[in-house]
Design an enzyme around this catalytic site. Structure first.
Site, PDB file in Angstrom:
ATOM      1  N   GLU A  44      35.583  42.036  29.254  1.00 25.24           N
ATOM      2  CA  GLU A  44      36.416  43.056  29.921  1.00 25.24           C
ATOM      3  C   GLU A  44      37.776  43.164  29.246  1.00 25.24           C
ATOM      4  OE1 GLU A  44      35.851  41.530  33.870  1.00 25.24           O
ATOM      5  OE2 GLU A  44      33.769  42.203  33.816  1.00 25.24           O
ATOM      6  N   GLU A  61      28.060  35.561  26.907  1.00 23.65           N
ATOM      7  CA  GLU A  61      27.970  36.534  27.991  1.00 23.65           C
ATOM      8  C   GLU A  61      27.491  37.874  27.422  1.00 23.65           C
ATOM      9  OE1 GLU A  61      30.529  35.260  31.528  1.00 23.65           O
ATOM     10  OE2 GLU A  61      31.733  36.595  30.306  1.00 23.65           O
ATOM     11  N   SER A  75      25.584  37.844  35.518  1.00 31.32           N
ATOM     12  CA  SER A  75      24.771  37.944  36.738  1.00 31.32           C
ATOM     13  C   SER A  75      24.069  36.635  37.107  1.00 31.32           C
ATOM     14  CB  SER A  75      23.770  39.096  36.630  1.00 31.32           C
ATOM     15  OG  SER A  75      24.457  40.338  36.522  1.00 31.32           O
ATOM     16  N   ASN A 102      34.881  32.873  37.630  1.00 34.09           N
ATOM     17  CA  ASN A 102      35.825  33.877  37.135  1.00 34.09           C
ATOM     18  C   ASN A 102      36.036  34.900  38.251  1.00 34.09           C
ATOM     19  OD1 ASN A 102      37.300  35.814  35.830  1.00 34.09           O
ATOM     20  ND2 ASN A 102      35.623  36.517  34.510  1.00 34.09           N
TER      21      ASN A 102
HETATM   22  C1  PEP Z   1      31.900  37.303  34.118  1.00 39.14           C
HETATM   23  O1  PEP Z   1      32.707  38.150  34.457  1.00 39.14           O
HETATM   24  O2  PEP Z   1      32.244  36.427  33.309  1.00 39.14           O
HETATM   25  C2  PEP Z   1      30.554  37.364  34.676  1.00 39.14           C
HETATM   26  C3  PEP Z   1      29.629  36.623  34.161  1.00 39.14           C
HETATM   27  O3  PEP Z   1      30.373  38.239  35.733  1.00 39.14           O
HETATM   28  P1  PEP Z   1      29.030  38.369  36.645  1.00 39.14           P
HETATM   29  O4  PEP Z   1      28.603  36.972  37.005  1.00 39.14           O
HETATM   30  O5  PEP Z   1      29.477  39.164  37.831  1.00 39.14           O
HETATM   31  O6  PEP Z   1      28.023  39.058  35.817  1.00 39.14           O
END
Ligand code: PEP
Length: 250
Positions: free
Chosen positions: A98, A168, A214, A10
């Site tokens: 987001e 997530e 992350s 992403n």
């Molecule tokens: C995301 O935006 O879906 C995500 C998991 O971001 P990150 O890996 O930076 O935490």
């Protein structure tokens, strides 16, 4: 049948077409040769054409990061499923936290978008997850249940075919804090249970649930080796070809 892992990048609001090409020049041969997992890149809309031209004839998928549920209309700034397909997309991310946090996405709009994505032949990656306050208040299960029930509302198992869910936890996105493999596995079991209630056991057993939050080269292996974790939705670490490749190969 074992579930095939899916690793999705992403890119959020990063990478012009030139930057997208530079990324792919750095890792396309290795990514394209990787057949163990399904790989999907989700660039911003303006870089879809550049990515699509470069990954043509490889088995790398391309995903939109959002879409509208209507086919077309007076919706300034929006993009439809048909437009994503015409730009080469195979997948679409829906309900990313987001979008929920900054752009008014709700469980109900996720449901509308999910129906449209499924009808149009896109593989939807529906994001669910609790914020920190919800986790600390012991509400994680309630939140995940509500998000699943409302996203799946009035969708039949026959129509839900390629549905993918991404768990997530919002407190882990872009923060460097990762859910422990056990936290993720517990959330995934709950989500699979909700899918079983909505679509039946057989459907739920083959539905892929990704973890996102992350994911980095140094934690990818421990997460991916959990039986319940069927892949990853990767934000920050997907922006760099070396770190993304290291996650794919973990
Ligand atoms: C995301 O935006 O879906 C995500 C998991 O971001 P990150 O890996 O930076 O935490």
């Amino acid at each position: 049948m074992p579930r095939r892992k899916l690793i999705a990048a992403n890119w959020k609001m990063y990478k012009t077409p030139a930057h997208a090409e530079e990324f792919l020049r750095g890792c396309l041969p290795v990514l394209a040769a990787h057949s163990r997992s399904e790989i999907v890149i989700c660039p911003p809309f303006t870089s879809l054409a550049a990515v699509s031209a470069m990954v043509l004839e490889s088995n790398i998928g391309i995903g939109g990061q959002n879409m509208h549920w209507e086919k077309e209309g007076a919706y300034t700034g929006e993009i439809s499923a048909g437009m994503l397909l015409a730009a080469g997309c195979t997948h679409v991310i829906l309900g990313h936290s987001e979008r929920r946090q900054y752009f008014g996405e709700t469980d109900d709009t996720v449901n509308l978008k999910l129906k449209t994505a499924l009808e149009s032949g896109l593989t939807p990656i529906v994001c669910v997850g609790e914020v920190l306050e919800e986790r600390e208040a012991g509400l994680t299960e309630d939140v995940l249940r509500r998000q699943c029930v409302r996203a799946f509302n009035t969708i039949s198992a026959k129509k839900a075919g390629p549905l993918v869910i991404a768990y997530e936890p919002v407190w882990a996105i872009g923060t460097g804090k990762t859910a422990t493999p056990q936290i993720a596995a517990d959330a995934h079991s709950l989500i699979r249970g909700e899918a079983a209630k909505a679509f039946g056991d057989e459907f739920a057993a083959q539905m892929r649930i990704l973890y996102g939050g992350s994911v980095k080269p140094d934690n990818a292996k421990a997460l991916m080796s959990q039986e319940e974790i069927d892949g990853a939705l990767v934000g920050g670490a997907s922006l760099n070809p070396e770190t993304f490749l290291a996650i794919v190969q973990a």
